[in-house]
Design an enzyme around this catalytic site. Structure first.
Site, PDB file in Angstrom:
ATOM      1  N   TYR A  26       0.839  -1.204   0.000  1.00  9.66           N
ATOM      2  CA  TYR A  26       0.000   0.000   0.000  1.00  9.66           C
ATOM      3  C   TYR A  26       0.875   1.256   0.000  1.00  9.66           C
ATOM      4  O   TYR A  26       0.564   2.252  -0.674  1.00  9.66           O
ATOM      5  CB  TYR A  26      -0.924  -0.005   1.225  1.00  9.66           C
ATOM      6  CG  TYR A  26      -1.679   1.295   1.402  1.00  9.66           C
ATOM      7  CD1 TYR A  26      -2.851   1.540   0.692  1.00  9.66           C
ATOM      8  CD2 TYR A  26      -1.194   2.300   2.243  1.00  9.66           C
ATOM      9  CE1 TYR A  26      -3.525   2.745   0.818  1.00  9.66           C
ATOM     10  CE2 TYR A  26      -1.857   3.501   2.379  1.00  9.66           C
ATOM     11  CZ  TYR A  26      -3.019   3.728   1.671  1.00  9.66           C
ATOM     12  OH  TYR A  26      -3.677   4.925   1.790  1.00  9.66           O
ATOM     13  N   GLU A  27       1.970   1.215   0.780  1.00 12.38           N
ATOM     14  CA  GLU A  27       2.852   2.390   0.899  1.00 12.38           C
ATOM     15  C   GLU A  27       3.877   2.473  -0.242  1.00 12.38           C
ATOM     16  O   GLU A  27       4.752   3.328  -0.223  1.00 12.38           O
ATOM     17  CB  GLU A  27       3.567   2.365   2.262  1.00 12.38           C
ATOM     18  CG  GLU A  27       2.600   2.596   3.420  1.00 12.38           C
ATOM     19  CD  GLU A  27       3.282   2.652   4.781  1.00 12.38           C
ATOM     20  OE1 GLU A  27       4.254   1.900   5.006  1.00 12.38           O
ATOM     21  OE2 GLU A  27       2.824   3.448   5.630  1.00 12.38           O
ATOM     22  N   VAL A  88      -5.361  -1.988   8.134  1.00 17.32           N
ATOM     23  CA  VAL A  88      -6.633  -2.714   8.085  1.00 17.32           C
ATOM     24  C   VAL A  88      -6.813  -3.183   6.638  1.00 17.32           C
ATOM     25  O   VAL A  88      -6.649  -2.393   5.690  1.00 17.32           O
ATOM     26  CB  VAL A  88      -7.820  -1.816   8.530  1.00 17.32           C
ATOM     27  CG1 VAL A  88      -9.147  -2.542   8.345  1.00 17.32           C
ATOM     28  CG2 VAL A  88      -7.643  -1.389   9.983  1.00 17.32           C
ATOM     29  N   GLY A  96     -14.633   0.725  11.601  1.00 19.33           N
ATOM     30  CA  GLY A  96     -14.223   1.137  12.943  1.00 19.33           C
ATOM     31  C   GLY A  96     -13.049   0.343  13.505  1.00 19.33           C
ATOM     32  O   GLY A  96     -12.704   0.481  14.681  1.00 19.33           O
ATOM     33  N   ILE A  97     -12.414  -0.485  12.656  1.00 18.48           N
ATOM     34  CA  ILE A  97     -11.344  -1.361  13.162  1.00 18.48           C
ATOM     35  C   ILE A  97     -10.058  -0.566  13.438  1.00 18.48           C
ATOM     36  O   ILE A  97      -9.418  -0.746  14.483  1.00 18.48           O
ATOM     37  CB  ILE A  97     -11.081  -2.517  12.164  1.00 18.48           C
ATOM     38  CG1 ILE A  97     -12.348  -3.373  12.042  1.00 18.48           C
ATOM     39  CG2 ILE A  97      -9.879  -3.355  12.606  1.00 18.48           C
ATOM     40  CD1 ILE A  97     -12.280  -4.462  10.987  1.00 18.48           C
ATOM     41  N   GLY A  98      -9.693   0.343  12.519  1.00 16.91           N
ATOM     42  CA  GLY A  98      -8.502   1.172  12.755  1.00 16.91           C
ATOM     43  C   GLY A  98      -8.668   2.000  14.022  1.00 16.91           C
ATOM     44  O   GLY A  98      -7.776   2.063  14.876  1.00 16.91           O
ATOM     45  N   ASN A 125      -0.332  10.141   2.015  1.00 13.68           N
ATOM     46  CA  ASN A 125      -1.357   9.201   2.476  1.00 13.68           C
ATOM     47  C   ASN A 125      -2.537   9.951   3.102  1.00 13.68           C
ATOM     48  O   ASN A 125      -2.789   9.909   4.302  1.00 13.68           O
ATOM     49  CB  ASN A 125      -0.726   8.227   3.477  1.00 13.68           C
ATOM     50  CG  ASN A 125      -1.630   7.028   3.776  1.00 13.68           C
ATOM     51  OD1 ASN A 125      -2.782   6.969   3.313  1.00 13.68           O
ATOM     52  ND2 ASN A 125      -1.117   6.094   4.552  1.00 13.68           N
ATOM     53  N   LYS A 126      -3.273  10.640   2.224  1.00 12.79           N
ATOM     54  CA  LYS A 126      -4.366  11.502   2.692  1.00 12.79           C
ATOM     55  C   LYS A 126      -5.461  10.744   3.455  1.00 12.79           C
ATOM     56  O   LYS A 126      -5.959  11.250   4.470  1.00 12.79           O
ATOM     57  CB  LYS A 126      -5.001  12.273   1.523  1.00 12.79           C
ATOM     58  CG  LYS A 126      -4.004  13.136   0.737  1.00 12.79           C
ATOM     59  CD  LYS A 126      -3.474  14.306   1.549  1.00 12.79           C
ATOM     60  CE  LYS A 126      -2.468  15.149   0.760  1.00 12.79           C
ATOM     61  NZ  LYS A 126      -1.240  15.484   1.473  1.00 12.79           N
ATOM     62  N   TYR A 132      -6.438   9.840  11.016  1.00 15.33           N
ATOM     63  CA  TYR A 132      -5.780  10.274  12.256  1.00 15.33           C
ATOM     64  C   TYR A 132      -6.398  11.580  12.769  1.00 15.33           C
ATOM     65  O   TYR A 132      -6.569  11.770  13.974  1.00 15.33           O
ATOM     66  CB  TYR A 132      -4.274  10.454  12.037  1.00 15.33           C
ATOM     67  CG  TYR A 132      -3.547   9.158  11.728  1.00 15.33           C
ATOM     68  CD1 TYR A 132      -3.801   8.011  12.469  1.00 15.33           C
ATOM     69  CD2 TYR A 132      -2.608   9.077  10.697  1.00 15.33           C
ATOM     70  CE1 TYR A 132      -3.155   6.821  12.195  1.00 15.33           C
ATOM     71  CE2 TYR A 132      -1.953   7.898  10.423  1.00 15.33           C
ATOM     72  CZ  TYR A 132      -2.227   6.765  11.170  1.00 15.33           C
ATOM     73  OH  TYR A 132      -1.578   5.594  10.896  1.00 15.33           O
TER      74      TYR A 132
HETATM   75  C1  LIG Z   1      -5.919   4.190   7.791  1.00 13.35           C
HETATM   76  C2  LIG Z   1      -6.657   2.921   8.201  1.00 13.35           C
HETATM   77  C3  LIG Z   1      -5.837   2.154   9.245  1.00 13.35           C
HETATM   78  C4  LIG Z   1      -8.037   3.273   8.772  1.00 13.35           C
HETATM   79  O1  LIG Z   1      -8.644   2.097   9.228  1.00 13.35           O
HETATM   80  P1  LIG Z   1     -10.237   1.883   9.154  1.00 13.35           P
HETATM   81  O2  LIG Z   1     -10.555   0.680   9.954  1.00 13.35           O
HETATM   82  O3  LIG Z   1     -10.679   1.874   7.748  1.00 13.35           O
HETATM   83  O4  LIG Z   1     -10.757   3.217   9.860  1.00 13.35           O
HETATM   84  P2  LIG Z   1     -12.082   3.380  10.745  1.00 13.35           P
HETATM   85  O5  LIG Z   1     -13.205   2.605  10.128  1.00 13.35           O
HETATM   86  O6  LIG Z   1     -11.764   3.060  12.159  1.00 13.35           O
HETATM   87  O7  LIG Z   1     -12.352   4.945  10.563  1.00 13.35           O
HETATM   88  C5  LIG Z   1     -12.584   5.813  11.661  1.00 13.35           C
HETATM   89  C6  LIG Z   1     -12.820   7.197  11.114  1.00 13.35           C
HETATM   90  O8  LIG Z   1     -11.638   7.663  10.461  1.00 13.35           O
HETATM   91  C7  LIG Z   1     -11.999   8.452   9.313  1.00 13.35           C
HETATM   92  N1  LIG Z   1     -11.539   7.748   8.089  1.00 13.35           N
HETATM   93  C8  LIG Z   1     -11.178   6.455   7.982  1.00 13.35           C
HETATM   94  N2  LIG Z   1     -10.786   6.180   6.712  1.00 13.35           N
HETATM   95  C9  LIG Z   1     -10.923   7.332   6.034  1.00 13.35           C
HETATM   96  C10 LIG Z   1     -10.691   7.683   4.675  1.00 13.35           C
HETATM   97  N3  LIG Z   1     -10.249   6.783   3.765  1.00 13.35           N
HETATM   98  N4  LIG Z   1     -10.935   8.951   4.283  1.00 13.35           N
HETATM   99  C11 LIG Z   1     -11.398   9.879   5.179  1.00 13.35           C
HETATM  100  N5  LIG Z   1     -11.649   9.594   6.495  1.00 13.35           N
HETATM  101  C12 LIG Z   1     -11.408   8.337   6.900  1.00 13.35           C
HETATM  102  C13 LIG Z   1     -13.519   8.553   9.332  1.00 13.35           C
HETATM  103  O9  LIG Z   1     -13.865   9.691  10.118  1.00 13.35           O
HETATM  104  C14 LIG Z   1     -13.904   7.278  10.049  1.00 13.35           C
HETATM  105  O10 LIG Z   1     -15.167   7.322  10.645  1.00 13.35           O
HETATM  106  P3  LIG Z   1     -16.500   6.998   9.746  1.00 13.35           P
HETATM  107  O11 LIG Z   1     -16.184   5.748   8.957  1.00 13.35           O
HETATM  108  O12 LIG Z   1     -17.550   6.829  10.783  1.00 13.35           O
HETATM  109  O13 LIG Z   1     -16.654   8.178   8.850  1.00 13.35           O
HETATM  110  C15 LIG Z   1      -6.911   1.987   6.965  1.00 13.35           C
HETATM  111  O14 LIG Z   1      -7.575   2.751   5.987  1.00 13.35           O
HETATM  112  C16 LIG Z   1      -5.659   1.409   6.366  1.00 13.35           C
HETATM  113  O15 LIG Z   1      -5.149   0.357   6.801  1.00 13.35           O
HETATM  114  N6  LIG Z   1      -5.127   2.078   5.331  1.00 13.35           N
HETATM  115  C17 LIG Z   1      -3.980   1.567   4.595  1.00 13.35           C
HETATM  116  C18 LIG Z   1      -2.725   1.527   5.445  1.00 13.35           C
HETATM  117  C19 LIG Z   1      -2.407   2.841   6.098  1.00 13.35           C
HETATM  118  O16 LIG Z   1      -2.515   3.907   5.519  1.00 13.35           O
HETATM  119  N7  LIG Z   1      -1.959   2.709   7.341  1.00 13.35           N
HETATM  120  C20 LIG Z   1      -1.505   3.848   8.100  1.00 13.35           C
HETATM  121  C21 LIG Z   1      -0.081   4.102   7.767  1.00 13.35           C
HETATM  122  S1  LIG Z   1       0.562   5.502   8.647  1.00 13.35           S
END
Ligand SMILES: CC(C)(COP(=O)(O)OP(=O)(O)OC[C@H]1O[C@@H](n2cnc3c(N)ncnc32)[C@H](O)[C@@H]1OP(=O)(O)O)[C@@H](O)C(=O)NCCC(=O)NCCS
Length: 161
Positions: A26-27, A88, A96-98, A125-126, A132
């Site tokens: 992903y990164e 995730v 809601g897992i992250g 990584n917007k 966050y």
């Molecule tokens: C970033 C990441 C960990 C988020 O995990 P997730 O389980 O999808 O996030 P959540 O469901 O807990 O989201 C919680 C809140 O964060 C925000 N959010 C999560 N993903 C978002 C996105 N793609 N765009 C905008 N807001 C987002 C929202 O406010 C969300 O609440 P909502 O779904 O009720 O609107 C996941 O998208 C991921 O693994 N991404 C790829 C790897 C990565 O970037 N890791 C971090 C490296 S620093």
């Protein structure tokens, strides 16, 4: 409740290695992954590990993970958590897992009297930055990440002190 967050165990080594590679892909950093499954297992499951992993399962299926270790602030005189990896799997995002993984780590900090939870994020990584932000994290404007690795680390180590 479909979601369970649990500490990783030795039988998870192959899963953790796979999740590390999925995050790296992903990164766009797959070429930087040198760690073998054995190296990760040795670090995470030694008698006295200094790095830890929590697995998120959704209805019994591995959905994501967090890898972290303890850091320390001389300013506060307290330990904290440095989050090395958070991932995730795509099929399980926006459930809601992250958030649950970070809440879990925040609770660990509170329980231990640790005062800080921090990590780095790539500037492109917007989605992660938005995620966050939704948790109340600050993106520190004055700080840059520094690193000396591989050959330059060896070169520095060889310098006369
Ligand atoms: C970033 C990441 C960990 C988020 O995990 P997730 O389980 O999808 O996030 P959540 O469901 O807990 O989201 C919680 C809140 O964060 C925000 N959010 C999560 N993903 C978002 C996105 N793609 N765009 C905008 N807001 C987002 C929202 O406010 C969300 O609440 P909502 O779904 O009720 O609107 C996941 O998208 C991921 O693994 N991404 C790829 C790897 C990565 O970037 N890791 C971090 C490296 S620093």
């Amino acid at each position: 409740m479909a979601l369970v967050i649990r500490p990783a165990r030795p039988a998870d080594a192959a899963l953790i290695h796979s999740l590390v590679r999925e995050l790296a892909a992903y990164e766009k950093l797959t070429h930087e992954v040198m760690a073998s499954e054995g190296a990760l297992a040795e670090a995470l499951f030694s008698a006295h590990p200094s790095v830890f992993c929590d697995i998120a399962e959704w209805s019994g299926e591995p959905a994501g993970f967090a890898v972290w270790f303890k850091n320390f602030s001389t300013f506060s005189g307290r330990h904290g958590i440095y989050l090395e990896d958070l991932f995730v799997r795509p099929a399980h995002r926006r459930k809601g897992i992250g958030r649950a993984l970070l809440v879990h780590l925040a609770r660990r900090c509170m329980a231990e009297g640790w005062t800080r939870l921090q990590w780095s994020v790539l500037d492109w990584n917007k989605p992660a930055i938005e995620f966050y932000g939704s948790l109340g994290a600050d993106l520190l404007p004055d700080w840059r990440l520094c690193r000396i690795g591989d050959s330059r680390l060896a070169r520095l180590a060889r310098q006369a002190s």
